[in-house]
Design a protein around this motif. Structure first.
Motif, short mmCIF file in Angstrom:
data_model
loop_
_atom_site.label_atom_id
_atom_site.label_comp_id
_atom_site.label_asym_id
_atom_site.label_seq_id
_atom_site.Cartn_x
_atom_site.Cartn_y
_atom_site.Cartn_z
N GLY A 195 -7.15 -0.50 4.75
CA GLY A 195 -7.33 -1.63 5.65
C GLY A 195 -7.20 -2.96 4.95
O GLY A 195 -7.90 -3.22 3.97
N ALA A 196 -6.29 -3.82 5.44
CA ALA A 196 -6.11 -5.14 4.84
C ALA A 196 -7.17 -6.09 5.39
O ALA A 196 -7.25 -6.30 6.60
N ALA A 197 -8.00 -6.63 4.50
CA ALA A 197 -9.03 -7.58 4.92
C ALA A 197 -9.01 -8.79 3.99
O ALA A 197 -10.06 -9.41 3.73
N ASP A 198 -7.84 -9.13 3.47
CA ASP A 198 -7.68 -10.32 2.64
C ASP A 198 -6.80 -11.30 3.40
O ASP A 198 -5.59 -11.10 3.49
N PRO A 199 -7.42 -12.33 3.99
CA PRO A 199 -6.64 -13.26 4.81
C PRO A 199 -5.98 -14.39 3.99
O PRO A 199 -5.26 -15.21 4.54
N TYR A 200 -6.25 -14.43 2.67
CA TYR A 200 -5.81 -15.59 1.89
C TYR A 200 -4.57 -15.36 1.05
O TYR A 200 -3.70 -16.20 0.96
N ARG A 201 -4.49 -14.21 0.41
CA ARG A 201 -3.39 -14.01 -0.54
C ARG A 201 -2.06 -13.90 0.19
O ARG A 201 -1.90 -13.05 1.07
N PRO A 202 -1.08 -14.75 -0.19
CA PRO A 202 0.23 -14.65 0.44
C PRO A 202 0.81 -13.25 0.22
O PRO A 202 0.86 -12.78 -0.92
N ALA A 203 1.21 -12.60 1.28
CA ALA A 203 1.78 -11.24 1.25
C ALA A 203 0.79 -10.19 0.74
O ALA A 203 1.19 -9.13 0.28
N GLY A 204 -0.51 -10.50 0.84
CA GLY A 204 -1.52 -9.54 0.39
C GLY A 204 -1.52 -8.30 1.26
O GLY A 204 -1.58 -7.17 0.77
N ALA A 205 -1.45 -8.51 2.57
CA ALA A 205 -1.43 -7.37 3.49
C ALA A 205 -0.14 -6.58 3.31
O ALA A 205 -0.15 -5.35 3.36
N GLU A 206 0.95 -7.29 3.09
CA GLU A 206 2.24 -6.64 2.88
C GLU A 206 2.19 -5.74 1.64
O GLU A 206 2.70 -4.62 1.65
N GLN A 207 1.57 -6.26 0.57
CA GLN A 207 1.43 -5.49 -0.67
C GLN A 207 0.70 -4.18 -0.40
O GLN A 207 1.14 -3.10 -0.82
N LEU A 208 -0.40 -4.25 0.35
CA LEU A 208 -1.18 -3.04 0.65
C LEU A 208 -0.36 -2.08 1.52
O LEU A 208 -0.40 -0.87 1.34
N LYS A 209 0.39 -2.68 2.47
CA LYS A 209 1.20 -1.87 3.40
C LYS A 209 2.27 -1.09 2.62
O LYS A 209 2.47 0.11 2.87
N VAL A 210 2.93 -1.76 1.69
CA VAL A 210 3.97 -1.10 0.89
C VAL A 210 3.35 0.02 0.05
O VAL A 210 3.89 1.13 -0.02
N LEU A 211 2.21 -0.27 -0.56
CA LEU A 211 1.54 0.74 -1.39
C LEU A 211 1.10 1.93 -0.54
O LEU A 211 1.19 3.09 -0.96
N ALA A 212 0.62 1.65 0.67
CA ALA A 212 0.18 2.73 1.57
C ALA A 212 1.37 3.63 1.89
O ALA A 212 1.27 4.86 1.80
N ALA A 213 2.49 3.01 2.24
CA ALA A 213 3.68 3.79 2.60
C ALA A 213 4.14 4.65 1.43
O ALA A 213 4.50 5.82 1.61
N GLU A 214 4.07 4.10 0.23
CA GLU A 214 4.51 4.84 -0.96
C GLU A 214 3.66 6.06 -1.23
O GLU A 214 4.12 7.04 -1.81
N SER A 215 2.38 5.99 -0.83
CA SER A 215 1.47 7.11 -1.15
C SER A 215 1.15 7.97 0.05
O SER A 215 0.24 8.79 0.00
N GLY A 216 1.86 7.72 1.15
CA GLY A 216 1.62 8.53 2.34
C GLY A 216 0.26 8.30 2.96
O GLY A 216 -0.37 9.23 3.49
#
Ligand SMILES: Nc1nc2c(ncn2[C@@H]2O[C@H](COP(=O)(O)OP(=O)(O)OP(=O)(O)O)[C@@H](O)[C@H]2O)c(=O)[nH]1
Ligand SMILES: Nc1nc2c(ncn2[C@@H]2O[C@H](COP(=O)(O)OP(=O)(O)OP(=O)(O)O)[C@@H](O)[C@H]2O)c(=O)[nH]1
Ligand SMILES: [Mg+2]
Ligand SMILES: [Mg+2]
Lengths: 287, 265
Positions: free
Chosen positions: A128-149
């Protein structure tokens, strides 16, 4: 690491038959500088030495002084560091684990690593992305999630964390675990610490895991204290343990927070992650 | 805080503790206390001694155009954010800035940097994740022959990694295809909260690249950055930039007085 250095210090006692109080005092005095040079926070060094001073007693030679010193010091360090234990689960539904810590400490990457670890144990995990500040923070988590299924969900809305949405999600979710990746924050950013207190009070997570950069310097103790006072930190995850041969920060944070080191990150890949055991896997940190 | 008279043994011990807590190395802290004791123990002597031992101000070599700067360092220290801050610094002076996103490794690294600079009047050159960072740099230099400043962001990697040093070497060789002067700066970014680990990182990085200066980030934390004294003493690498927050304007040139004041308290 700390262990190898302590072993080096103790080796001068190998030839001794007995251990006098004078020997103990000299040993503790040398140990003080050793721990400082291993990057342990000064306040923790002083406290630890006091504890050892009370524990160490003169020896008459039944036990080899070197072995006795090693046993007491390692025992104390291992006890402070703690070790892996299974994460707490919510009997009534989705288990929420919050990842908190300083900017750049490795929370987002660790979320993916922990998620992957739990998935291999049979859990259904949502990052769950709960970092509203880091630019592309949610995107980073999303990419990592996809990579690890792993599943991914964003709980960031218009520059803030949407707590109600997290609660709604938790109510309806058929998953086992929600790993919440939060924004990095300094131990001196009062408003950010307040946000963290509110988050943990509103969500009552099963675990609040402090992600700590193994390479932290003297500041480690103050950082641990501030987070401990802010939210009910239940465990520590040491990140970037592959970058450090000293390991002092781990000891400082564990000592001040009073919670165990549960996991260790040992690289940038999602598989570079292991349950923390002070004797074997901590070889990287304790050396 | 010492006030007015010569230091007592207790105050000396307190000074040593304060220096250690400020991330000075043990040997440096002891040497400073020794020096202060010999020079006569007073708060002015403390400040004066620290100023003498502090790295000098060495300006960025950004006077020749085009100016190329690489930012390197271990994971999470603030390289990408600092690149954006420098892009703001130079572009607000009217210079033509090219931001080179040469971190083609980490998830969302390209998104992060391009987002950070999207409001700035700069050119962004990046690459697909997994593509060759040298190719990104080559394209940036090749396609922007009239730019004034190139700011190159690189992937974070642990300082003992040979792969990092090899990649850094490759990036430097690529820039040398355009000018023997490039890069004028290879700045090692140190996170002040990592204390003396930063000194060890500097020891490692100089083996793989000609480090020309340091950037100290996260000084809005309580860490004091004492390790920069050892880095100057032993490696002669000066501190050039200091960052103190997550906004684009949270950057300034190194000032010895400011660093010493925060240590001396
Ligand atoms: N070598 C190594 N790198 C790591 C480890 N854990 C994380 N990293 C790297 O550290 C950097 C920072 O990681 P992030 O996950 O972005 O850190 P963060 O705490 O989420 O950062 P913020 O959200 O900005 O506070 C990235 O380059 C990661 O790949 C580790 O165990 N070893
Ligand atoms: N408080 C504070 N945070 C900072 C500062 N500089 C960077 N940060 C934060 O630290 C985190 C990591 O910054 P990045 O710029 O991603 O670091 P990096 O070195 O590029 O990280 P990798 O590319 O993953 O190795 C982000 O959350 C930044 O906003 C600073 O001076 N003060
Ligand atoms: Mg993050
Ligand atoms: Mg970066």
């Amino acid at each position: 690491g700390i262990a190898r250095r302590v072993q080096g210090l103790v080796s001068s006692f190998r030839s001794k038959g007995v251990l006098t109080q004078e020997d103990i005092n000299k040993f503790l005095s040398d140990l003080r500088w050793l721990l400082i040079e291993a990057d342990v926070s000064l306040i923790v060094v002083n406290d630890l030495l006091e504890r050892l001073r009370e524990k160490l007693k003169p020896q008459t030679g039944v036990v080899s002084p070197a072995d006795y010193l090693l046993k007491v010091v390692f025992g104390e360090i291992a006890q402070i560091l703690g070790s892996y234990r299974p994460l707490a689960t919510n009997a009534r539904g989705l288990s929420i684990y919050m990842l908190v810590g300083l900017q750049g400490s490795g929370k987002t990457t660790t979320a993916a690593k922990l998620g992957f670890f739990l998935k291999r144990k049979g859990k259904s995990v949502v990052l769950g992305a709960a970092d509203p500040y880091r630019p592309a923070g949610a995107e980073q988590l999303k990419v990592l999630a996809a990579e690890s299924g792993l599943y991914f969900e964003s709980f960031v809305d218009q520059g803030s964390v949407n707590v109600n949405r997290i609660k709604e999600f938790a109510k309806k979710s058929l998953h086992d675990v929600l790993l919440l990746d939060t924004a990095g924050r300094l131990h001196v950013e009062a408003d950010m610490l307040k946000e963290l207190t509110q988050l943990s009070q509103l969500l009552s997570p099963q675990e609040v895991l402090l992600v700590v950069d193994a390479m932290l310097g003297q500041e480690a103790a103050d950082i641990a204290r501030a987070f401990k006072d802010t939210a009910p930190v239940t465990g520590i995850i040491l990140s970037k343990a592959d970058g450090d041969e000293r390991g002092g920060a781990a000891l400082s944070v564990a000592y001040v927070s009073g919670v165990p080191v549960l996991f260790m990150g040992t690289g940038e890949h999602v598989s570079d992650f292991e349950p923390f055991v002070p004797d074997e896997t901590a070889a990287m940190i304790l050396g | 805080k010492v006030t007015g008279k010569a230091l007592t043994p207790e105050q000396e011990e307190e000074l040593l503790s304060r220096l250690i807590s400020a991330d000075f190395s043990l040997s440096k802290a002891r040497m400073l206390v020794e020096k202060i004791r010999n020079e006569g123990n007073s708060p002015d002597v403390v400040r004066k001694t620290l100023l003498e031992e502090a790295p000098p101000v060495e300006p960025l070599r950004d006077d020749s155009k085009p100016f190329v700067a690489f930012l390197v360092g271990v994971n999470g220290v603030g390289k990408t954010t600092t690149i954006a801050k420098m892009a703001h610094l130079y572009s607000s002076r009217g210079l033509r800035v090219v931001v080179v996103g040469a971190d083609t490794f980490r998830a969302a690294a390209q998104d992060q940097l391009s987002l950070l600079v999207e409001e700035l009047p700069v050119v962004y050159v990046g690459g697909e994740r997994g593509s060759d960072s040298g190719a990104v740099l080559f394209r940036a230099l090749e396609e922007n022959k009239d730019a004034d400043v190139f700011l190159v962001d690189t992937a974070g990697r642990i300082h003992t990694s040979k792969a990092l040093m090899d990649e850094l070497g490759k990036l430097i060789r690529v820039s040398k295809k355009f000018s023997a002067e490039y890069p004028q700066e290879v700045l090692l970014v140190l996170d002040s909260t990592q204390g003396l680990q930063g000194y060890r990182q500097a020891l490692s990085f100089v083996k793989g690249a000609p480090i020309t200066g340091l950037v100290l980030t996260k000084t809005d934390s309580t860490a004091k950055g004492g390790m920069i004294f050892s880095i100057w003493d032993e490696l002669r690498i000066p501190l050039k930039l200091v960052c103190f927050g997550q906004k684009l304007t949270d950057i300034d040139y190194y000032s010895p007085e400011k660093v010493v004041d925060s240590i001396a308290g």
